[in-house]
Design a protein around this motif. Structure first.
Motif: not given
Ligand SMILES: Nc1ncnc2c1ncn2[C@@H]1O[C@H](COP(=O)(O)OP(=O)(O)OP(=O)(O)O)[C@@H](O)[C@H]1O
Length: 274
Positions: A130-141
């Motif tokens: 989930x934390x990886x997903x949080x990072x993914x959401x933080x960097x997709x932009x």
């Protein structure tokens, strides 16, 4: 930022903070609970108003930053979107749509090591995933600046190391990062510079190896002799160990040479015995 002040109920939670973070660096903000780290970061993110001082983030005052400015910033909060009914890929695709020049969601999944979980719902992921997903959401932009608030809390040791390597790859891609963490080894591994904040004030900014005079601190040599543990603090450990080696016929029993760790100097700086 210059002279940043934020008060709650007449008490300054951030009390005149001066700090420059360079483009491309990983900067770690350290400090005990309640020191003012989150407040500072939230002012920089544009989520909290300030009561004094000047702040420029990517050249813009966060209090007036518009959509374009916000698109250049990525935020990984302490609790993220893990509970969603959407799959990882759906979440990322939806998030990417908010940005003018996003990363490809598949590429982001690959970067954070979640390719195999593309079709999994957020709520079925483990804590570390989930934390990886949080990072993914933080960097997709494709942010130029990424804020990471205690990103590895609850990770197992292997997941933390994988996460550190992800952060290093982001640095190689040119992302500037501001990290808050309570893990001193994490700061040591990742940060180009660290800043220690206590009671809303910045105590010191330095590279991890130099914080609190660490670079000049004596080494502590320890060994066992006549059944007793012996220690000696010395600026010339090589000569001291050579002297010991000459006194013992074979191996010096239990020989160790230690330098103060980042945690040792940090605890001293914030007034706690190590
Ligand atoms: N919304 C708020 N209203 C009132 N006081 C607040 C608010 N947010 C933070 N504070 C206070 O401001 C101080 C700094 O809090 P902050 O959350 O910035 O600390 P921190 O360094 O991030 O701590 P932690 O390591 O525990 O996350 C604390 O004394 C806290 O109680």
């Amino acid at each position: 930022m210059r002279g940043l002040v934020k008060s709650y109920g007449g008490r300054n939670a951030v009390d005149g903070l001066d700090l420059d973070i360079r483009r491309g660096e990983i900067f770690a903000l350290l400090g005990p609970n309640g020191a003012g780290k989150t407040t500072t970061v939230e002012v920089l993110e544009g989520y909290r108003s300030r009561d004094g001082g000047q702040v420029a983030v990517l050249g813009v005052d966060p209090a007036t930053g518009g959509r374009r400015w916000r698109a250049d910033i990525g935020i990984v909060l302490q609790s993220g979107a893990g509970d969603s009914q959407l799959t990882c890929l759906e979440l990322l695709t939806a998030q990417a749509a908010y940005y003018p020049d996003p990363r490809d969601p598949h590429e982001v999944l690959e970067l954070v090591g979640l390719t195999e979980k593309a079709g999994a719902r957020g709520r079925s992921l483990s804590g570390g995933q989930r934390r990886r997903l949080d990072v993914a959401l933080g960097i997709v932009g494709k942010p130029a600046l990424l804020f990471l608030d205690e990103p590895t809390t609850g990770f197992d040791p292997e997941a933390r190391r994988q996460f550190w390597s992800l952060i290093r790859s982001l640095r190689e891609l040119g992302t500037t990062m501001l990290l808050t963490t309570h893990y001193l080894d994490e700061a040591e591994e990742l940060a180009d510079r660290v800043g220690v904040i206590t009671a809303g004030r910045l105590v010191e900014v330095a590279v991890p190896a130099e914080l609190g005079g660490r670079g000049q601190a004596p080494a502590v040599v320890s060994w066992t002799e006549d059944g007793l543990r012996r220690t000696e603090a010395t600026q010339t450990p090589t000569a001291f160990v050579a002297g010991l080696a000459a006194r013992f016929p074979g191996e010096v029993p239990d020989l160790a040479v230690a330098r103060p760790t980042l945690e040792d100097v940090y605890l001293q700086m914030i007034g706690q015995p190590s």
